[in-house]
Design an enzyme around this catalytic site. Sequence first.
Site, PDB file in Angstrom:
ATOM      1  N   GLY A 107       4.757   1.704  44.009  1.00 28.24           N
ATOM      2  CA  GLY A 107       5.668   1.591  42.886  1.00 28.24           C
ATOM      3  C   GLY A 107       4.912   1.355  41.586  1.00 28.24           C
ATOM      4  O   GLY A 107       3.689   1.210  41.567  1.00 28.24           O
ATOM      5  N   ASP A 108       5.663   1.331  40.485  1.00 24.46           N
ATOM      6  CA  ASP A 108       5.092   1.082  39.144  1.00 24.46           C
ATOM      7  C   ASP A 108       4.106   2.165  38.732  1.00 24.46           C
ATOM      8  O   ASP A 108       3.207   1.922  37.922  1.00 24.46           O
ATOM      9  CB  ASP A 108       4.401  -0.292  39.090  1.00 24.46           C
ATOM     10  CG  ASP A 108       5.302  -1.428  39.516  1.00 24.46           C
ATOM     11  OD1 ASP A 108       6.417  -1.507  38.977  1.00 24.46           O
ATOM     12  OD2 ASP A 108       4.900  -2.223  40.385  1.00 24.46           O
ATOM     13  N   LYS A 135       7.168   6.411  37.034  1.00 30.91           N
ATOM     14  CA  LYS A 135       8.222   7.378  37.359  1.00 30.91           C
ATOM     15  C   LYS A 135       9.155   7.595  36.180  1.00 30.91           C
ATOM     16  O   LYS A 135       9.680   8.688  35.988  1.00 30.91           O
ATOM     17  CB  LYS A 135       9.001   6.897  38.582  1.00 30.91           C
ATOM     18  CG  LYS A 135       8.182   6.890  39.865  1.00 30.91           C
ATOM     19  CD  LYS A 135       8.982   6.413  41.045  1.00 30.91           C
ATOM     20  CE  LYS A 135       9.362   4.948  40.969  1.00 30.91           C
ATOM     21  NZ  LYS A 135       8.202   4.042  41.007  1.00 30.91           N
ATOM     22  N   GLY A 168      12.019  -1.272  38.113  1.00 31.94           N
ATOM     23  CA  GLY A 168      12.127  -1.028  36.680  1.00 31.94           C
ATOM     24  C   GLY A 168      11.302   0.157  36.236  1.00 31.94           C
ATOM     25  O   GLY A 168      10.278   0.486  36.834  1.00 31.94           O
ATOM     26  N   HIS A 169      11.769   0.815  35.193  1.00 32.74           N
ATOM     27  CA  HIS A 169      11.030   1.921  34.581  1.00 32.74           C
ATOM     28  C   HIS A 169      10.880   1.625  33.094  1.00 32.74           C
ATOM     29  O   HIS A 169      11.827   1.172  32.444  1.00 32.74           O
ATOM     30  CB  HIS A 169      11.770   3.255  34.719  1.00 32.74           C
ATOM     31  CG  HIS A 169      12.005   3.674  36.129  1.00 32.74           C
ATOM     32  ND1 HIS A 169      11.050   3.572  37.113  1.00 32.74           N
ATOM     33  CD2 HIS A 169      13.091   4.226  36.728  1.00 32.74           C
ATOM     34  CE1 HIS A 169      11.538   4.052  38.248  1.00 32.74           C
ATOM     35  NE2 HIS A 169      12.772   4.439  38.039  1.00 32.74           N
ATOM     36  N   GLN A 191      10.731   1.933  43.288  1.00 40.12           N
ATOM     37  CA  GLN A 191       9.592   1.450  44.101  1.00 40.12           C
ATOM     38  C   GLN A 191       8.640   2.603  44.452  1.00 40.12           C
ATOM     39  O   GLN A 191       8.423   3.476  43.644  1.00 40.12           O
ATOM     40  CB  GLN A 191      10.090   0.711  45.360  1.00 40.12           C
ATOM     41  CG  GLN A 191      10.758  -0.608  45.076  1.00 40.12           C
ATOM     42  CD  GLN A 191      12.268  -0.493  45.026  1.00 40.12           C
ATOM     43  OE1 GLN A 191      12.861   0.465  45.484  1.00 40.12           O
ATOM     44  NE2 GLN A 191      12.910  -1.483  44.453  1.00 40.12           N
ATOM     45  N   THR A 219      10.719  -5.255  35.679  1.00 40.49           N
ATOM     46  CA  THR A 219      11.873  -6.048  36.110  1.00 40.49           C
ATOM     47  C   THR A 219      11.496  -7.489  36.431  1.00 40.49           C
ATOM     48  O   THR A 219      12.177  -8.427  36.041  1.00 40.49           O
ATOM     49  CB  THR A 219      12.523  -5.400  37.348  1.00 40.49           C
ATOM     50  OG1 THR A 219      13.077  -4.130  36.959  1.00 40.49           O
ATOM     51  CG2 THR A 219      13.640  -6.269  37.909  1.00 40.49           C
TER      52      THR A 219
END
Length: 427
Positions: free
Chosen positions: A12-13, A16, A40-41, A223, A299
Amino acid sequence: MPALVLLGAQWGDEGKGKATDLLGGSVDYVVRYQGGNNAGHTVVVGDQKYALHLLPSGILSPGCTPVIGNGVVVDPAVLLSELSGLNDRGVDTSKLLISGNAHLITPYHQTIDKVTERFLGSRKIGTTGRGIGPAYADKINRVGIRVQDLFDESILHQKVEAALHEKNQLLVKLFNRRAISVDQVVEEYLGYAEQIKDFVADTGLILNKALDEGKVVLMEGGQGTLLDVDHGTYPFVTSSNPTAGGACTGSGIGPTKVSRVIGILKAYTTRVGAGPFPTELFDEDGEKLRVIGHERGVTTGRDRRCGWFDAVIARYATRVNGLTDFFLTKLDILTGWEQIPVCVAYEIDGKRVEELPYSQSDFHHAKPIYEMLPGWSEDITKAQTFDDLPKNARAYVKALEEMSGAPISAIGVGPGRTETIEINSFI
């Protein structure tokens, strides 16, 4: 027109949000298919930065319809707060669609999430405490509350009462907490019904009709692959399926309609929360990556653990997702290193291993085997084409592509919307 899937190829992170935003002007629908407000994005548009938690990144593209699919768990308070924040900044959110089959996160899910983590002590998973896991557990146990239940007070009351019958026993007798009132939960959640009713729809039907009409649908995961509940580093995972298979389940779009699966790959590796991380750095290089890369969860607000690129993980992501393309992000962060280590294999019990071990114990004991690649010092943030990159940066990208098993079709050279080199079109 077939559908596209865009997902994280690490923990993740990976960026995206930037990738989805880049494609947003070319697609008609962007669907968030799993997760909740634990993902979070960050999207940078001009001089504006947007931190999105539950909403699909496509909400920032005027011609795009953002969709929260049935596979997502929704905290209505967070949803309304996020919509309000965007509306205050002049973003039109009126086109949002929410699946009536999506499950809801309730206050008792959040309470159980937090007290369970504390109860586990040193064995904790590292959850965000936002109730995502307990909400998915209720879904699987068939005692979950769905968005559509908000519009039938009798059903909502019955379901909340059934769920709390067991949970209040757990809270009071095991965790020494106060019981949660059924009536209070029902009253609060009935209050959300009027506020979100215009967004709720049969999104699976709408999306399939759109595809039949030749529209472009992009399915966006939260994620990353290694946090998938089935294919990730269990038990240090999320409670849903961010992998490509989850896109179909969480949107209602069949697999035969998917034409491309795009993996987002950071030029190094990070993860948040507990669990194994073979290339994690505990030295100045790790701190430098964290600071220059602004590696803090959108987030959670937690610092991300940082390490060098792991080709073993990238190959695994290619295999388990059937990736057709990679979008390589944050290449600019590596500017300034004289040499850049890349993990090409692991050493486990004295043996070289080039594929991700299925055994949890083996993965915990995996030691990275590095290959050193020459670095570069030139600023790459203004590069418009692949040939604009310094020779060593091009060689780094090509090496990662060869090791990972799928073509790199786009490269992020900065955080902005325009700071992207597009090698092959995704659409």
